[in-house]
Design a protein around this motif. Structure first.
Motif, mmCIF file in Angstrom:
data_model
loop_
_atom_site.group_PDB
_atom_site.id
_atom_site.type_symbol
_atom_site.label_atom_id
_atom_site.label_comp_id
_atom_site.label_asym_id
_atom_site.label_seq_id
_atom_site.Cartn_x
_atom_site.Cartn_y
_atom_site.Cartn_z
ATOM 1 N N ALA A 58 0.878 -1.172 0.000
ATOM 2 C CA ALA A 58 0.000 0.000 0.000
ATOM 3 C C ALA A 58 0.914 1.220 0.000
ATOM 4 C CB ALA A 58 -0.896 -0.006 1.229
ATOM 5 N N LEU B 223 1.309 5.317 -0.334
ATOM 6 C CA LEU B 223 0.671 6.625 -0.313
ATOM 7 C C LEU B 223 1.383 7.555 -1.284
ATOM 8 C CD1 LEU B 223 0.288 7.150 3.541
ATOM 9 C CD2 LEU B 223 -1.390 6.231 1.940
ATOM 10 N N SER B 224 0.643 8.456 -1.840
ATOM 11 C CA SER B 224 1.262 9.462 -2.709
ATOM 12 C C SER B 224 2.010 10.464 -1.839
ATOM 13 C CB SER B 224 0.193 10.176 -3.535
ATOM 14 O OG SER B 224 -0.587 11.012 -2.701
ATOM 15 N N GLU C 269 -0.454 12.695 -0.151
ATOM 16 C CA GLU C 269 -1.105 12.135 1.030
ATOM 17 C C GLU C 269 -0.194 12.203 2.249
ATOM 18 O OE1 GLU C 269 -4.162 8.774 -0.633
ATOM 19 O OE2 GLU C 269 -2.019 8.406 -0.929
ATOM 20 N N VAL D 9 -7.198 11.267 4.534
ATOM 21 C CA VAL D 9 -8.278 10.370 4.115
ATOM 22 C C VAL D 9 -7.695 9.487 3.015
ATOM 23 C CG1 VAL D 9 -10.580 10.208 3.112
ATOM 24 C CG2 VAL D 9 -10.025 12.084 4.685
ATOM 25 N N LEU D 10 -7.722 8.189 3.239
ATOM 26 C CA LEU D 10 -7.070 7.249 2.327
ATOM 27 C C LEU D 10 -8.035 6.625 1.335
ATOM 28 C CD1 LEU D 10 -4.897 5.315 4.934
ATOM 29 C CD2 LEU D 10 -4.240 7.267 3.531
ATOM 30 N N TRP D 11 -7.500 6.185 0.242
ATOM 31 C CA TRP D 11 -8.231 5.420 -0.760
ATOM 32 C C TRP D 11 -8.282 3.953 -0.363
ATOM 33 C CZ3 TRP D 11 -5.113 1.526 -2.032
ATOM 34 C CH2 TRP D 11 -3.734 1.719 -1.835
ATOM 35 N N PHE D 12 -7.409 3.550 0.527
ATOM 36 C CA PHE D 12 -7.212 2.157 0.901
ATOM 37 C C PHE D 12 -8.468 1.549 1.518
ATOM 38 C CE2 PHE D 12 -6.094 -0.976 4.154
ATOM 39 C CZ PHE D 12 -5.398 -1.895 3.393
ATOM 40 N N GLN D 13 -8.761 0.309 1.132
ATOM 41 C CA GLN D 13 -9.864 -0.449 1.729
ATOM 42 C C GLN D 13 -9.389 -1.866 2.001
ATOM 43 O OE1 GLN D 13 -13.563 -0.478 -0.411
ATOM 44 N NE2 GLN D 13 -13.277 1.604 -1.138
#
Length: 114
Positions: free
Chosen positions: A9, A11-12, A15, A26-30
């Protein structure tokens, strides 16, 4: 204990910067559906194992409570704390030296018709 596939995973840089500037991101990760289901089952088992404790009182589920007869429930929670993708994200934000200080079960009551 469930096994978790490990796709890094990442992060940019935006982010990571947002986290350092604002203190959160707030992450895109799920998590995948199987992991979420395993977490739901573990919560159900934790509540069933300690019916005399309200969910608000179920602190630090990965730590085996004194005299527990349910070490498997606590071990599953510890496994969730070790999900590689989550650790990858945390490492990007705070570095490699990560310690699990505390965990908590947060819950809300059901909505009932009056």
């Amino acid at each position: 204990m469930a096994s978790y596939s490990h796709a890094p995973a990442v992060l940019s840089s935006d982010e990571v910067r947002t986290y350092h500037d604002d203190g959160f991101v707030v992450l895109w990760f799920q998590l995948d559906a199987d992991t979420v289901m395993a977490m739901r089952e573990a919560l159900h088992d934790l509540v069933a194992a300690y019916p005399h404790i309200t969910t608000e009182g179920l602190v630090s589920p990965p730590i085996r409570y004194a005299g527990t007869r349910h070490p498997d429930v606590h071990d599953r929670y510890l496994g969730f704390c070790r999900i590689p993708a989550i650790l990858d994200i945390v490492e990007q934000l705070i570095g490699r030296d990560i310690i699990l200080w505390a965990t908590r079960v947060f819950s809300k009551g059901s909505i009932r018709d009056s």
